[in-house]
Scaffold this motif. Structure first.
Motif, mmCIF file in Angstrom:
data_model
loop_
_atom_site.group_PDB
_atom_site.id
_atom_site.type_symbol
_atom_site.label_atom_id
_atom_site.label_comp_id
_atom_site.label_asym_id
_atom_site.label_seq_id
_atom_site.Cartn_x
_atom_site.Cartn_y
_atom_site.Cartn_z
ATOM 1 N N SER A 1 47.806 47.798 40.228
ATOM 2 C CA SER A 1 48.152 47.811 41.764
ATOM 3 C C SER A 1 48.891 46.635 42.043
ATOM 4 C CB SER A 1 47.087 47.856 42.731
ATOM 5 O OG SER A 1 47.508 47.982 44.052
ATOM 6 N N HIS B 1 50.928 46.428 45.025
ATOM 7 C CA HIS B 1 51.003 46.252 46.579
ATOM 8 C C HIS B 1 50.709 44.808 47.053
ATOM 9 C CE1 HIS B 1 52.225 50.295 46.820
ATOM 10 N NE2 HIS B 1 50.915 50.666 46.399
ATOM 11 N N CYS C 1 50.504 41.389 50.036
ATOM 12 C CA CYS C 1 50.673 40.947 51.531
ATOM 13 C C CYS C 1 51.147 39.542 51.523
ATOM 14 C CB CYS C 1 49.228 40.752 52.163
ATOM 15 S SG CYS C 1 49.127 40.324 53.864
ATOM 16 N N MET D 1 51.511 54.897 49.037
ATOM 17 C CA MET D 1 50.936 53.468 48.168
ATOM 18 C C MET D 1 50.005 54.022 47.323
ATOM 19 S SD MET D 1 50.879 51.006 51.444
ATOM 20 C CE MET D 1 50.085 49.631 50.611
ATOM 21 N N ARG E 1 52.283 55.001 43.665
ATOM 22 C CA ARG E 1 52.247 53.421 43.353
ATOM 23 C C ARG E 1 53.002 52.910 41.999
ATOM 24 N NH1 ARG E 1 46.783 55.018 42.612
ATOM 25 N NH2 ARG E 1 45.920 54.356 40.474
ATOM 26 N N VAL F 1 56.483 49.774 45.473
ATOM 27 C CA VAL F 1 55.636 48.596 45.701
ATOM 28 C C VAL F 1 55.725 47.864 46.965
ATOM 29 C CG1 VAL F 1 54.883 46.091 45.474
ATOM 30 C CG2 VAL F 1 55.501 47.656 43.327
ATOM 31 N N VAL F 2 54.892 48.101 47.815
ATOM 32 C CA VAL F 2 54.827 47.658 49.315
ATOM 33 C C VAL F 2 54.417 46.289 49.430
ATOM 34 C CG1 VAL F 2 54.075 48.506 51.593
ATOM 35 C CG2 VAL F 2 54.633 50.091 49.987
ATOM 36 N N ARG G 1 44.232 48.861 49.809
ATOM 37 C CA ARG G 1 45.451 48.997 48.731
ATOM 38 C C ARG G 1 46.189 47.858 48.488
ATOM 39 N NH1 ARG G 1 43.924 53.579 51.203
ATOM 40 N NH2 ARG G 1 44.446 55.638 50.364
ATOM 41 N N ILE G 2 45.936 46.875 49.074
ATOM 42 C CA ILE G 2 46.529 45.603 48.638
ATOM 43 C C ILE G 2 45.672 44.659 47.932
ATOM 44 C CG2 ILE G 2 47.567 43.348 49.863
ATOM 45 C CD1 ILE G 2 48.921 45.883 50.894
#
Length: 314
Positions: A83, A85, A87, A179, A183, A187-188, A210-211
């Motif tokens: 994963s 994603h 922040c 997401m 995925r 990618v967020v 999800r982050i």
């Protein structure tokens, strides 16, 4: 008896695992790091951004994970894409968008996204003003971002619990679905102030889960901001003379103490105003100019700032 069975089972598993491991030499991570182009991208990031050692370290760690994962996949080992994603938290002007752009390039070089482009948006790009407007807007943005990175700045504004008629939650639900289910193709990256992002995640556990990567961007120090200013000027073929360099160092110290300071962004805005004063000063001259004058900022171009006036007024 049970211990004997367990030992036998472990022996069989170990034997099977050993048999499955190829013995032929494979490309080293360092070789892949250079041949994939990732080294060049990270070198560009290091050249573009002054300081930010913790941020650059985390990006390097993520690149290492992806490189080794790629080598595992080449050898046929069970390899599920991690994963990715993220922040990014920190104050304005600390390089979050630039790092997101380079991260997109790293992912493209390693084959984790198809295009490697960056789509940067805010709440207004995702959330509509009336019923039925938000879903099409959000899906259109996601469509543009597929195969790359979607960067949502000030992401906490998507959630406004004080307004029962706010449509931000609808955008969040669509983002969550994509997401999770797509995925491998997008990618967020959510970005914003650290305290507000923590509140946002506390109110949206689905988004928090999800982050996978949280990266904090520290404020620049005064020497780093001075170096950033010099690099910005070099790209524009300008420079400080000795007096201007000292004056700008004082400017940074004063400006950082004022409200709404935005790190490199505030430095760039200050340089734009200094270039304006420089141009006005030269325009008012009646004598022929020397080439050196066209590229050199003087102390007067710096100290005319209202930042110094506010200091004297105080």
């Amino acid at each position: 008896m049970q211990a004997d069975v367990l030992d036998a089972s472990q022996a069989v598993a170990a034997s099977s695992a050993a048999a499955a491991v190829p013995t032929a030499p494979i490309e080293s991570p360092r070789q892949l790091f250079e041949s994939s182009g990732v080294k060049a991208v990270l070198a560009q990031l290091d050249a573009e951004l002054v300081g930010l050692a913790p941020v650059k370290g985390r990006i390097h760690d993520i690149a290492a994970l992806l490189l080794v994962d790629k080598l595992r996949a080449q050898q046929g080992f069970n390899s599920q894409p991690p994963s990715l994603h993220m922040c990014f938290t920190g104050n304005p002007g600390t390089g979050k968008t630039t790092v997101a752009l380079r991260m997109a390039e790293v992912l493209k070089q390693l084959g984790y996204v198809r295009k490697g482009h960056l789509v940067a948006v805010t709440r207004d790009d995702l959330v509509g003003q009336f019923i039925g407007h938000t879903a099409p807007k959000t899906r259109e943005v996601l469509k543009k971002a597929m195969g790359g990175v979607l960067f949502i700045d000030e992401a906490y504004y998507l959630y406004r619990p004080e307004n029962e008629r706010d449509y931000g939650q609808e955008a969040i639900e669509i983002l969550l679905q994509v997401m999770e289910n797509q995925r491998e193709d997008i990618v967020v990256i959510l970005a914003g102030y650290k305290d507000r992002m923590q509140t946002f995640f506390g109110s949206n556990p689905g988004m928090a889960s999800r982050i996978a990567h949280h990266i904090d961007f520290p404020d620049y120090t005064e020497p780093e901001l001075l170096r950033i200013a010099q690099l910005m000027l070099e790209k524009l073929h300008y420079r400080f003379d000795d007096g201007a360099l000292q004056a700008f160092a004082r400017y940074i110290a004063l400006r950082r103490a004022q409200p709404h300071f935005a790190n490199a962004r505030s430095v760039r805005n200050a340089l734009d105003r200094m270039r304006l004063r420089h141009a006005t000063r030269l325009f008012d001259s009646d004598v022929p100019l020397q080439p050196e004058q066209l590229v050199t900022l003087q102390a007067a171009d710096v100290t005319a700032s209202r930042v110094f006036a506010a200091r004297h007024a105080a």
